[in-house]
Design an enzyme around this catalytic site. Structure first.
Site: not given
Length: 325
Positions: A29, A58, A60, A82-83, A129
């Protein structure tokens, strides 16, 4: 050598491996046009084009599933989650697919993917996050788990991970991305996966850590030396494979052990290390093993995260407890 940050070292490692091997591709992403949320992939799209660096939806599970298909067909994908707290959506692909392909195919296929993901606290992020979830993946045979603590290690370990034939989770501590600079060779180099680093030698107590907590532990060890406590600090670098020999040599020398990590305490990877030490070096111990970790709660709101994370006061108190024995 140039003095660079960890995020620059990560970018440099990917760039150099993409220059060396046209099979290396990057997906995730916002990794293309935006260069990643932390700019880890900045400039790669412009240099290598949208056939080798591309943004994904978006999703995963789709990112990792696509990477697995690419890997078994000859590519070497670097996938970004992304996290790390978002990785739950991809657990089936990682644990039930990527980790098992070599075993399932009796060695006919490998799955050379790298899954990069930032993690860790102290940066005031929203929920999901900052979670440190490394223990989930050390419990999945077939996955390798790498957690660097500085720019030099990040570059060398990432290059080794990209060249590895098995799936590697490369977990990057957000707090250290731009926390400090250090000298890093401009040419490519590898740091072997599964080899720990002795940050500081000592005689009184062994402190084992990895990732985001290593710089704090190293600083405190230097401070404690002036107060008469000589701590040995081990940066594991990799949790799987684990450098158990370096751990045991240190434990047999000092007789006291502290384990420091950001993840929650119960079933954190520190528990596995403590169990291994108990199995192999119980009679070398002069005191019970101490763990300084996150607490057994969901990662907290920013206003209290500094108290939730391992901090100087908790680490020093733990060392003082060990030294009473």
């Amino acid at each position: 050598m140039a003095e660079i940050t960890m995020i620059q070292a990560i970018n440099e490692a990917m760039r150099q491996e993409m220059e060396r091997d046209e099979r290396v591709i990057v997906l995730g992403e916002d990794v293309g046009t935006n260069g990643g949320v932390f700019r880890a992939t900045d400039g790669l799209l412009e240099q290598f084009g949208d056939q080798r660096v591309f943004d994904t939806p978006l999703a995963e599970s789709g990112i990792i599933g696509t990477s697995i298909g690419l890997a078994v067909n000859g590519f070497r994908p670097i996938a970004e989650i992304q996290f790390l707290g978002f990785v739950y959506q991809a657990m089936d692909q990682l644990a039930a697919q990527a980790a098992r392909i070599r075993f399932r195919s009796a060695g006919r296929f490998t799955c050379p993917i790298v899954v990069r993901s930032p993690y860790g606290g102290g940066v005031r992020t929203p929920e999901l996050h900052s979670d440190a979830l490394e223990a989930l993946f050390t419990h999945s045979p077939g996955l390798k788990v790498v957690m660097p603590s500085n720019a030099y290690d990040a570059k060398g370990l990432l290059i080794a991970a990209i060249r590895d034939e098995d799936p590697v989770l490369f977990l990057e501590p957000m707090k250290l991305y731009r926390a400090f600079r250090m000298e890093v060779p401009e040419e490519p180099y590898e740091i072997p996966l599964g080899k720990a680093r002795i940050v500081k030698e000592g005689e009184d107590v062994t402190i084992i850590s990895w990732g985001a907590t290593v710089p704090l532990v190293a600083k405190l060890a230097a401070d404690m030396k002036a107060q008469g406590v000589d701590a040995e600090v081990i940066d594991l670098r990799c949790l799987q494979p684990l450098d158990i020999d370096t751990i045991m040599q240190s434990v047999e020398k000092t007789g006291r052990v502290m384990i420091v990590h950001e993840a929650v305490k119960t079933n954190g990877f520190g528990a596995e290390i403590a169990a291994l030490i108990s199995e192999r070096a119980l009679f070398s111990l002069s005191a019970p093993i101490v763990r300084v970790t996150g607490y057994d709660t969901p990662y907290p709101v920013p206003s209290v995260e500094d108290d939730w994370l391992p901090n100087a006061a908790r680490i020093v108190e733990g060392v003082q407890t060990l030294m009473r024995y």
